[in-house]
Design a protein around this motif. Sequence first.
Motif, PDB file in Angstrom:
ATOM      1  N   GLU A  78       0.811  -1.216   0.000  1.00  0.00           N
ATOM      2  CA  GLU A  78       0.000   0.000   0.000  1.00  0.00           C
ATOM      3  C   GLU A  78       0.847   1.270   0.000  1.00  0.00           C
ATOM      4  OE1 GLU A  78      -3.151  -0.122  -0.503  1.00  0.00           O
ATOM      5  OE2 GLU A  78      -3.318  -2.308  -0.271  1.00  0.00           O
ATOM      6  N   MET A  79       2.125   1.125  -0.351  1.00  0.00           N
ATOM      7  CA  MET A  79       3.019   2.275  -0.408  1.00  0.00           C
ATOM      8  C   MET A  79       3.345   2.674  -1.845  1.00  0.00           C
ATOM      9  SD  MET A  79       5.644   1.080   2.614  1.00  0.00           S
ATOM     10  CE  MET A  79       6.641   2.560   2.543  1.00  0.00           C
ATOM     11  N   ALA A  80       3.295   1.702  -2.732  1.00  0.00           N
ATOM     12  CA  ALA A  80       3.633   1.954  -4.131  1.00  0.00           C
ATOM     13  C   ALA A  80       2.965   0.900  -4.997  1.00  0.00           C
ATOM     14  CB  ALA A  80       5.142   1.930  -4.324  1.00  0.00           C
ATOM     15  N   LYS A  81       2.902   1.179  -6.282  1.00  0.00           N
ATOM     16  CA  LYS A  81       2.326   0.232  -7.236  1.00  0.00           C
ATOM     17  C   LYS A  81       3.298   0.041  -8.385  1.00  0.00           C
ATOM     18  CE  LYS A  81      -2.482   1.273  -6.153  1.00  0.00           C
ATOM     19  NZ  LYS A  81      -3.798   0.851  -6.561  1.00  0.00           N
TER      20      LYS A  81
ATOM     21  N   LEU B  30      10.834  -1.609  -3.512  1.00  0.00           N
ATOM     22  CA  LEU B  30      11.081  -0.356  -2.794  1.00  0.00           C
ATOM     23  C   LEU B  30      12.566  -0.021  -2.729  1.00  0.00           C
ATOM     24  CD1 LEU B  30       8.489  -0.575   0.138  1.00  0.00           C
ATOM     25  CD2 LEU B  30       8.233   0.417  -2.145  1.00  0.00           C
ATOM     26  N   CYS B  31      13.431  -0.949  -3.147  1.00  0.00           N
ATOM     27  CA  CYS B  31      14.855  -0.598  -3.299  1.00  0.00           C
ATOM     28  C   CYS B  31      15.021   0.566  -4.268  1.00  0.00           C
ATOM     29  CB  CYS B  31      15.642  -1.790  -3.824  1.00  0.00           C
ATOM     30  SG  CYS B  31      15.924  -3.115  -2.646  1.00  0.00           S
ATOM     31  N   PHE B  32      14.078   0.691  -5.196  1.00  0.00           N
ATOM     32  CA  PHE B  32      14.174   1.707  -6.239  1.00  0.00           C
ATOM     33  C   PHE B  32      13.303   2.928  -5.936  1.00  0.00           C
ATOM     34  CE2 PHE B  32      15.120  -2.436  -7.955  1.00  0.00           C
ATOM     35  CZ  PHE B  32      16.278  -2.219  -8.680  1.00  0.00           C
TER      36      PHE B  32
ATOM     37  N   GLY C 161      12.931   4.119   0.252  1.00  0.00           N
ATOM     38  CA  GLY C 161      13.671   2.929   0.629  1.00  0.00           C
ATOM     39  C   GLY C 161      12.837   1.845   1.281  1.00  0.00           C
ATOM     40  N   LEU C 162      13.521   0.827   1.798  1.00  0.00           N
ATOM     41  CA  LEU C 162      12.885  -0.354   2.369  1.00  0.00           C
ATOM     42  C   LEU C 162      12.480  -0.136   3.821  1.00  0.00           C
ATOM     43  CD1 LEU C 162      15.473  -2.970   1.079  1.00  0.00           C
ATOM     44  CD2 LEU C 162      13.097  -2.860   0.338  1.00  0.00           C
TER      45      LEU C 162
END
Length: 307
Positions: free
Chosen positions: A184-187, A237-239, A243-244
């Motif tokens: 739920e942080m990025a797609k 999320l490394c990218f 970050g992680l």
Amino acid sequence: MFIFDNSILFKLRNLCMKIIFVNMSKKISPEDAFYENLTLGLIKTLTSVPRVCNVSLERRQPLNPGQVVNWEQRHCVYLPEDMKKFYLSTDGFVLNWSYQYAPSDIRRVGYIHFPHLLQVTLLRENIENTHPTNGSHAVPMGSSNSATDGAQSTAANATKDKWGNATPIITAKSKIFEINNVNEMAKVCMLYESTSSNNPKFYLLELSTLKWQFLAETFSEYLRMSIAHLGLPYWELCFSSFGLPSWTEQLFLLLAPHLLEEHDLRRGRIISPASEHPYNIIDPNVFRGKPKGVNKTAAGSSVKHNK
């Protein structure tokens, strides 16, 4: 002269037959070979990692060409060739694995998910092409004014993501498909800059800021990246710019610290295979053969499981 009696010859014959039978039983099936090639031997790699256990792969039946064409007609776009071959071979797949934190504490953390083609749907939120780094104004996807499009294009070309890649140009003709939701942080999105294109690119859309981070030029590259990152949780999320999560970063440091190197060449989209790390290069030809249709099964293996 030493002469064999019939009982010795009979025993030798039986022993030879047993050896032949064992060797034949170890022969890998076409379906197993397909998934081993598809995942580039990742299952074997994971089972050799200390404390990794319960590795399982969900197998799916392939789509037929008509189902792929129906999806393309519904969304008025063409799937890229490598992605089309993938879905004509298997309608996505799920690979899971667990990590043994303690003798009585085993948690499922590893996860690689490629959805059913029907689950690859349009992202219908009002995504805007925001560029806070250079002070440009947000331009909605619905804007079709030529002057606005020109300004938008100029701003997009001048804007780079965290890794120095150009951000996408979002217009009324753009189409964005959701591939995965990352905590739920990025797609993870497949983005067609125009409907006439059949070469979409893959981006990470940060939901809190609506920033775009480039992931891969092609579907094959995105698949290869997920395997190179071993399916570690939230590897995409490394990218990202944030970050992680800390607990995920600890897993990376335990299992694959090389993936967090600040100057890792993969951040520049260059993947150099090395014998000690699973930096695999995918050959789209593995998608040409269809596995035999089977029901949904879990082909798993458990190692180093202490109770």
